[in-house]
Write a protein that holds these residues in place. Structure first.
Motif, PDB file in Angstrom:
ATOM      1  N   PHE A  76       0.837  -1.194   0.000  1.00  0.00           N
ATOM      2  CA  PHE A  76       0.000   0.000   0.000  1.00  0.00           C
ATOM      3  C   PHE A  76       0.876   1.250   0.000  1.00  0.00           C
ATOM      4  CE2 PHE A  76      -3.173  -2.940   1.549  1.00  0.00           C
ATOM      5  CZ  PHE A  76      -4.337  -2.463   0.978  1.00  0.00           C
ATOM      6  N   MET A  77       0.352   2.335  -0.586  1.00  0.00           N
ATOM      7  CA  MET A  77       1.001   3.632  -0.458  1.00  0.00           C
ATOM      8  C   MET A  77       0.878   4.115   0.985  1.00  0.00           C
ATOM      9  SD  MET A  77      -0.441   5.619  -3.818  1.00  0.00           S
ATOM     10  CE  MET A  77      -0.501   4.823  -5.421  1.00  0.00           C
ATOM     11  N   ALA A  78       1.893   4.796   1.460  1.00  0.00           N
ATOM     12  CA  ALA A  78       1.843   5.388   2.802  1.00  0.00           C
ATOM     13  C   ALA A  78       2.553   6.730   2.769  1.00  0.00           C
ATOM     14  CB  ALA A  78       2.504   4.470   3.826  1.00  0.00           C
ATOM     15  N   LYS A  79       2.122   7.647   3.625  1.00  0.00           N
ATOM     16  CA  LYS A  79       2.747   8.961   3.680  1.00  0.00           C
ATOM     17  C   LYS A  79       4.236   8.823   3.963  1.00  0.00           C
ATOM     18  CE  LYS A  79      -0.039  10.468   6.822  1.00  0.00           C
ATOM     19  NZ  LYS A  79      -0.729  11.357   7.813  1.00  0.00           N
ATOM     20  N   GLU A  81       6.257  10.596   5.477  1.00  0.00           N
ATOM     21  CA  GLU A  81       6.672  10.960   6.835  1.00  0.00           C
ATOM     22  C   GLU A  81       6.679   9.749   7.767  1.00  0.00           C
ATOM     23  OE1 GLU A  81       4.835  14.567   4.892  1.00  0.00           O
ATOM     24  OE2 GLU A  81       4.405  12.423   5.045  1.00  0.00           O
ATOM     25  N   LEU A  82       5.824   8.771   7.503  1.00  0.00           N
ATOM     26  CA  LEU A  82       5.758   7.597   8.374  1.00  0.00           C
ATOM     27  C   LEU A  82       7.041   6.776   8.325  1.00  0.00           C
ATOM     28  CD1 LEU A  82       2.104   6.361   7.700  1.00  0.00           C
ATOM     29  CD2 LEU A  82       2.940   7.683   9.642  1.00  0.00           C
ATOM     30  N   PHE A  83       7.743   6.839   7.186  1.00  0.00           N
ATOM     31  CA  PHE A  83       8.956   6.059   7.037  1.00  0.00           C
ATOM     32  C   PHE A  83      10.120   6.657   7.828  1.00  0.00           C
ATOM     33  CE2 PHE A  83       6.291   4.843   3.565  1.00  0.00           C
ATOM     34  CZ  PHE A  83       6.576   3.515   3.341  1.00  0.00           C
ATOM     35  N   GLU A  84       9.936   7.882   8.290  1.00  0.00           N
ATOM     36  CA  GLU A  84      10.985   8.540   9.072  1.00  0.00           C
ATOM     37  C   GLU A  84      10.819   8.300  10.570  1.00  0.00           C
ATOM     38  OE1 GLU A  84      10.660  12.599   7.896  1.00  0.00           O
ATOM     39  OE2 GLU A  84      11.041  12.168   5.772  1.00  0.00           O
ATOM     40  N   VAL A 100       4.875   7.866  -0.441  1.00  0.00           N
ATOM     41  CA  VAL A 100       4.405   8.869  -1.385  1.00  0.00           C
ATOM     42  C   VAL A 100       4.507  10.221  -0.700  1.00  0.00           C
ATOM     43  CG1 VAL A 100       2.453   9.725  -2.736  1.00  0.00           C
ATOM     44  CG2 VAL A 100       2.824   7.269  -2.513  1.00  0.00           C
ATOM     45  N   ARG A 101       5.197  11.149  -1.312  1.00  0.00           N
ATOM     46  CA  ARG A 101       5.411  12.475  -0.724  1.00  0.00           C
ATOM     47  C   ARG A 101       4.162  13.324  -0.806  1.00  0.00           C
ATOM     48  NH1 ARG A 101       9.816  12.789   2.544  1.00  0.00           N
ATOM     49  NH2 ARG A 101      11.503  11.524   1.665  1.00  0.00           N
ATOM     50  N   ARG A 102       3.965  14.148   0.203  1.00  0.00           N
ATOM     51  CA  ARG A 102       2.855  15.106   0.160  1.00  0.00           C
ATOM     52  C   ARG A 102       3.021  16.014  -1.058  1.00  0.00           C
ATOM     53  NH1 ARG A 102      -0.353  15.752   4.662  1.00  0.00           N
ATOM     54  NH2 ARG A 102       0.354  14.744   6.585  1.00  0.00           N
ATOM     55  N   ALA A 109       2.569   8.655  -8.180  1.00  0.00           N
ATOM     56  CA  ALA A 109       2.042   7.551  -7.386  1.00  0.00           C
ATOM     57  C   ALA A 109       1.741   6.343  -8.275  1.00  0.00           C
ATOM     58  CB  ALA A 109       0.785   7.992  -6.653  1.00  0.00           C
ATOM     59  N   ILE A 110       1.183   6.583  -9.456  1.00  0.00           N
ATOM     60  CA  ILE A 110       0.879   5.495 -10.385  1.00  0.00           C
ATOM     61  C   ILE A 110       2.161   4.810 -10.835  1.00  0.00           C
ATOM     62  CG2 ILE A 110       0.071   4.990 -12.730  1.00  0.00           C
ATOM     63  CD1 ILE A 110      -2.211   5.244 -10.830  1.00  0.00           C
TER      64      ILE A 110
END
Length: 220
Positions: A76-79, A81-84, A100-102, A109-110
């Motif tokens: 799944f795509m995730a923000k 920031e969560l990976f930091e 996926v960056r804001r 994203a595709i």
């Protein structure tokens, strides 16, 4: 047939040890124990190769439940920031999430999601793109159909029943209601990327998922 379709691999990446631990020690007890979870329709899940998993979206519970209940990892795509976040970032990355960056464009994203499919992943897409208060598919977006058209991967409709009641928008604490996943038969990828083709496939996915929701909770 495009070059992207012919480049698809048939092998599915094996789940990492972290993925297996999170699924068995965290997701399984929450799904099966707290929410008396069940899943029907496993016979419809392709076990190998790329797959676009398409579902309704009622709560933040949906991504891990899909990955656990289908029996194969779902990316799944995730923000970004969560990976930091220490530990959390490593866990969600090991579980197949991708950042996926804001402000990133839909095209970026595709491309990222298509790359996951080329690696043989099942890639999850919520048809409305955001949580729905009633847990249904109301205003579907064509992103899942476009992913399938670009890659040639089939689309798997999945209905998640009751997650919007368990932990939907505006709920700070979960309600321990039964949650059930119902898996429908795969839908072929659109024959092309024309908007009419994408819209027709998207409408069919909406119809199938809502039809599964309308059947209500069934005995496992």
């Amino acid at each position: 047939m495009s070059g992207t379709r012919s480049a698809l691999v048939t092998k599915t990446p094996k789940p990492s040890l972290t993925y297996q631990l999170v699924s068995s020690l965290l997701v399984f007890p929450v799904f099966r124990g707290l929410f008396r979870g069940s899943c029907r329709g496993h016979e419809h899940v392709p076990r190998e190769g790329p797959l676009v998993v398409v579902a309704n979206h009622g709560s933040h519970l949906d991504p891990p439940l899909l990955g656990h209940a289908l029996g194969r990892p779902v990316a799944f795509m995730a923000k970004a920031e969560l990976f930091e976040v220490p530990i959390l970032g490593s866990i969600i990355r090991a579980c197949g999430a991708y950042p996926v960056r804001r402000g990133a464009s839909d095209r970026d994203a595709i491309r990222t999601a298509t790359a996951k499919l080329e690696e043989g992943w099942a890639t999850g897409v919520f048809l409305d793109g955001t949580r729905q208060a009633d847990g249904r598919v109301n205003q579907p977006l064509p992103g899942a159909a476009l992913l399938a058209a670009r890659s040639g991967a089939p689309l798997l409709p999945v209905a998640i029943l009751n997650s919007h009641r368990a932990l939907g928008s505006g709920h700070s604490l979960p309600r321990l209601v039964p949650i059930q996943l119902r898996i429908g038969e795969p839908v072929p990828a659109p024959s092309g990327r024309r908007r009419a083709d994408l819209d027709a496939t998207t409408a069919e996915l909406q119809r199938r998922i809502n039809s599964l929701l309308d059947q209500g909770l069934l005995r496992p």
